[in-house]
Design an enzyme around this catalytic site. Structure first.
Site, PDB file in Angstrom:
ATOM      1  N   ASP A   1     -27.664 -33.831  42.139  1.00  0.00           N
ATOM      2  CA  ASP A   1     -27.801 -34.983  41.250  1.00  0.00           C
ATOM      3  C   ASP A   1     -28.723 -36.020  41.896  1.00  0.00           C
ATOM      4  OD1 ASP A   1     -26.679 -37.882  40.417  1.00  0.00           O
ATOM      5  OD2 ASP A   1     -26.437 -36.473  38.759  1.00  0.00           O
TER       6      ASP A   1
ATOM      7  N   ASP B   1     -43.469 -35.325  59.448  1.00  0.00           N
ATOM      8  CA  ASP B   1     -42.472 -34.424  60.009  1.00  0.00           C
ATOM      9  C   ASP B   1     -43.103 -33.829  61.273  1.00  0.00           C
ATOM     10  OD1 ASP B   1     -40.252 -32.744  60.360  1.00  0.00           O
ATOM     11  OD2 ASP B   1     -40.061 -32.420  58.212  1.00  0.00           O
TER      12      ASP B   1
END
Length: 661
Positions: free
Chosen positions: A265, A381
C-alpha cells in the site's frame, strides 16, 4: 545632532546593549557539551568553543551560536578541492576492527565462514578486500568523513573504535568530524540476496522484525518508537546516520528486497517511512537524533520480471500500468518529515530516462528537487559497480554525470581523484562542488558533531539492549505475526498438548516440556521459508540472490514443501509457519493443513508465544497473497493489488477466540 536625537540614540544604544546581554545570557544557558582531544578550546564571553583549525581565534564554523547554514558556508570556503572531494565520498570500512575496539593499520583476516566478495558483474572494481584503505588513509590522506561500517565486539568496543577515529579526524587541518553510518542492523538483517542469517547469530542491539513486519504490525506509533530506539542505540556506539528506511512500494511480488519495505500500500508505505524518520531524526535534526536516508527514489518496486536491479539482467524499472507517480509519491511524506538524505535507485526508470537513476538529471534534479521539493543530500546507492546506461563510459565520466545529475555524495566510494581531476579539467565547477559540500555539512553542524563527536563507552553498555528497548522489539516481533488459517481452532495449542517441531533451530522456552518426536505428537508445527530460487547465471552482484518464484514446485527450497507433506502424511494436525520473504502461493499445501501463520522476521520465541496463545495474533498482511502462479506472472510490475486471483487480500489477519474461564 539635536538634544532629542541624542537622547533617543543613547536610549536605543542602551536598549541594544541590554538586548545583546540578554541574548548572550540566553545562549549561555544553552552552552553545548564541548569535548576535545587535541584541538584547543577557546573561551569567549564566558562560552566555550573548539578551535578546530588551531588558529587561535573563533571562526564562524567553530561558533555554535551561528546557524548550520552559516557555518557550512564558512567551512566550505576554507576547504581545498581534495577536502571537498573527501566530503562527497561515503566509504565502506570493515576489517580494521581490533580487540577492545582497537583500530588496526592492516586488514584483519576474514572470519571463518565469511561471505566471499560479490561477483564482479561489470568489470569495475568492487568490494575487493585489497581495495579497502585503512581508516587512517581514508581520514587523513583522502579526507573522507562519511564511513559506513558495522559495530564490532561489544557496544563499548564499538564506541571506543568510533572515538579513536574521531580523534584521528580532530587532528587534521580543519578538524572536521566523522559521520559513521549503518545499514539496518536491528531487524532480521538478512544476508545479501535475501538469505536468513545463522540461527545462532546474536544481535548487538535490540532485535526487531523486518521492516515488512512493522507494516504487518499496523501500528504507526510502534514504527516511530522503533526509529527512536534505533537512533538511541546507534548514537550510543558513535553512529550518526542510518541508511534506512525504504519507501519503495511492493508492486512486483517476485522482487528480492520486499522484506526491507513497508509493503504493497503506497499510502501506508509513505506514512510509515515518515514515522521512522521522525523517530530517528526528531522533528528537527539535533544532538539527540541521527540522519535518516529514504530510499530508493523514485521507487525501486517496479523491477522488470521481479529481477534485482543490482544485476545487469534486472536493470530496468518498468511501468506497463503507467503508475510511476504512485511510486515516487510514496516518498513525499519522508520529504515533509525533512529526511536528511535521499538515495537513488540502481534501476533505469524507463518512463523518464534511459540511464540509471543516479545518472539522470531528470530524476535527481527535475523530479527530486524541483517537483518533490527535497532539500537534503542526494546520495547514490553503493553505485560504482552498476553503471546501467553508461557501461561503455570510463569511471571518471560516470562520476561527472552523477554530480551533473544532482548527486551530492557517492555511496560506497573512497577514491577522490576523479572529482579532483574533473575540477582541474573544468568539467565540474567549484561552485557546483560547493553546493554539495554545504548540503553535506549542514546536518553535521545541526547534530552538534563539531562540538562533541565523542561517545561514552560505558554509557553504550547501558543504552544498547536496555531492557525497555529489548521488550519493545520483542513486542513488535509478536505483533507482526499474521494468522492466515485456523480451522477448528487448532490454535492456540492447548496446554500440555504434545508438539513435534520441524525446521526449528532449538526448542523455544514456551514449548519446553511439550516437544516430542512426530510419532508421539498430537500436533506437528513445520517452519518453512517462502519459495525462492538462487540465481545461478554467474552475473549476480550478490553471491546468492533469492530470485522470486511464488511456488515450491521448481524452487530451490522445494524440500520444505516435502517436509510439510511428510508431516501431513502422519494424519496429525499440521501447523505451517512460513517466513514470508515475498507473497507466496499457498495452494500447494493450504487445503491439507488446519493452520497457517506468516512471519516477517520474528524469532522462534515470538512464534512460540503466538502458537501457545501467550500472545494472541494481531498482525495483518502487508501485501496480498496470490491464488496461483499465473496471477503472479500476469500482473503488471508497477501496479499494486493486481492479481487476477487473490487467495488472501491485503490487510487479512485472524486472531484467537476469547479464552474460556
Amino acid at each position: 545632532m539635536n538634544r532629542m536625537s541624542s537622547i533617543l540614540a543613547l536610549a536605543f544604544a542602551m536598549l541594544s546593549a541590554q538586548t545583546a546581554v540578554a541574548r548572550v545570557g540566553e545562549v549561555a544557558a544553552h552552552q553545548p557539551a564541548i569535548e576535545s582531544r587535541s584541538a584547543p578550546v577557546i573561551v569567549e564571553d564566558g562560552l566555550r568553543f573548539r578551535d578546530l583549525d588551531r588558529n587561535g581565534k573563533l571562526d564562524i564554523y567553530e561558533d555554535w551560536r551561528r546557524t548550520p547554514a552559516e557555518r557550512a558556508k564558512d567551512l566550505t570556503a576554507r576547504m581545498t578541492v581534495p577536502e571537498k572531494a573527501g566530503m562527497m565520498m561515503h566509504a565502506v570500512n570493515s576489517g580494521y576492527f581490533g580487540p577492545g575496539g582497537a583500530v588496526l593499520d592492516q586488514l584483519a583476516p576474514p572470519p571463518p565462514g565469511a561471505l566471499k566478495p560479490p561477483v564482479n558483474v561489470t568489470g569495475v572494481p568492487g568490494f575487493d578486500r585489497a581495495d579497502k584503505p585503512s581508516p587512517r588513509d581514508l581520514i587523513v590522506n583522502r579526507n573522507v568523513r562519511f564511513i559506513m561500517t558495522s559495530p564490532g565486539g561489544s557496544p563499548a568496543d564499538a564506541a571506543r573504535w568510533a572515538n579513536a577515529l574521531q580523534e584521528m579526524a580532530e587532528g587534521t587541518r580543519l578538524g572536521v568530524p566523522i559521520v559513521f553510518s549503518a545499514d539496518p542492523i536491528h531487524t532480521t538483517n538478512r544476508l545479501p540476496g535475501g538469505a536468513l542469517p545463522p540461527p545462532d547469530r546474536v544481535k548487538i542491539t535490540s532485535s526487531w522484525p523486518d521492516q515488512i513486519g512493522l507494516a504487518a504490525a499496523r501500528d504507526p506509533a510502534l514504527v516511530r518508537r522503533f526509529g527512536e530506539i534505533a537512533s538511541a542505540e546507534l548514537r550510543a556506539m558513535g553512529f550518526r546516520m542510518i541508511l534506512n528506511p525504504m519507501a519503495d512500494v511492493v508492486s512486483e511480488p517476485r522482487w528480492n528486497r520486499i522484506p526491507g519495505t513497508f509493503g504493497e500500500d503506497a499510502r501506508l508505505s509513505g506514512e510509515y517511512a515518515a514515522q521512522f524518520i521522525l523517530g530517528a531524526q526528531g522533528t528537527h535534526l539535533g544532538p539527540d537524533g541521527i540522519m535518516a536516508t529514504v530510499k530508493h527514489f523514485p521507487g525501486d518496486g517496479p523491477v522488470e520480471n521481479g529481477l534485482d536491479p543490482h544485476n545487469p539482467y534486472g536493470k530496468k524499472l518498468v511501468y506497463p500500468g503507467r503508475q510511476w507517480k504512485l511510486h515516487y509519491d510514496a516518498f513525499a511524506p519522508s520529504f515533509r518529515a525533512n529526511v536528511a538524505f535521499a538515495m537513488g535507485s540502481y534501476g533505469i526508470p524507463t518512463w523518464l530516462d534511459d540511464v540509471a537513476t543516479n545518472f539522470s538529471r531528470k530524476v535527481m534534479t527535475d523530479l527530486l528537487r524541483t517537483k518533490m521539493h527535497f532539500k537534503g543530500v542526494a546520495i547514490t546507492d553503493w553505485m560504482h559497480a552498476q553503471p546501467w546506461g553508461l557501461e561503455d563510459q570510463p569511471k571518471i565520466e560516470r562520476e561527472r554525470r552523477m554530480v551533473w545529475a544532482g548527486i551530492d555524495q557517492l555511496g560506497g566510494e573512497h577514491e577522490t581523484s576523479y572529482i579532483i581531476d574533473l575540477v582541474k579539467q573544468g568539467k565540474l565547477t567549484g561552485k557546483r562542488i560547493d553546493v554539495s559540500v554545504r548540503r553535506i555539512l549542514e546536518p553535521m553542524f545541526a547534530m552538534g558533531l563539531f562540538e562533541n563527536p565523542y561517545v561514552d563507552p560505558e554509557a553504550a553498555l547501558r543504552v544498547v539492549k536496555a531492557p525497555e528497548y529489548v521488550a519493545a522489539g520483542e513486542l513488535a516481533q509478536r505483533k507482526s505475526i499474521v494468522l492466515l488459517k485456523n480451522a477448528s481452532n487448532v490454535l492456540p495449542l492447548a496446554q500440555g498438548r504434545k508438539v513435534a517441531l520441524e525446521g526449528f533451530a532449538a526448542t523455544p522456552k514456551a514449548l519446553a516440556g511439550q516437544v516430542v518426536d512426530a510419532a508421539a505428537a498430537d500436533v506437528i508445527v513445520v517452519k518453512v521459508n517462502s519459495p525462492f530460487r538462487n540465481n545461478t547465471s554467474g552475473q549476480a552482484f550478490f553471491v546468492k540472490t533469492h530470485e522470486g518464484t511464488p511456488v515450491f514446485a521448481g524452487a530451490d527450497n522445494a524440500d520444505e514443501l516435502a517436509t510439510i507433506r511428510k508431516a501431513v502424511a502422519t494424519g496429525k494436525p499440521v501447523i505451517v509457519a512460513m517466513s514470508m520473504e515475498r507473497p507466496a502461493v499457498l495452494s500447494e499445501f493450504a487445503d491439507t493443513v488446519p493452520a497457517i501463520l506468516a512471519t516477517f522476521g520474528s524469532d522462534d520465541a515470538a512464534l512460540a508465544d503466538v502458537l501457545t496463545g501467550a500472545f494472541a495474533p494481531t498482525g495483518k498482511l502487508p501485501f496480498a497473497l496470490p491464488a496461483d502462479a499465473a496471477s503472479v506472472e500476469g500482473q503488471a510490475e508497477d501496479v499494486p493489488f493486481d492479481f487476477a486471483r487473490t487467495a488472501y487480500p491485503f490487510g487479512f489477519g485472524l486472531s484467537y477466540p476469547p479464552r474460556k474461564n
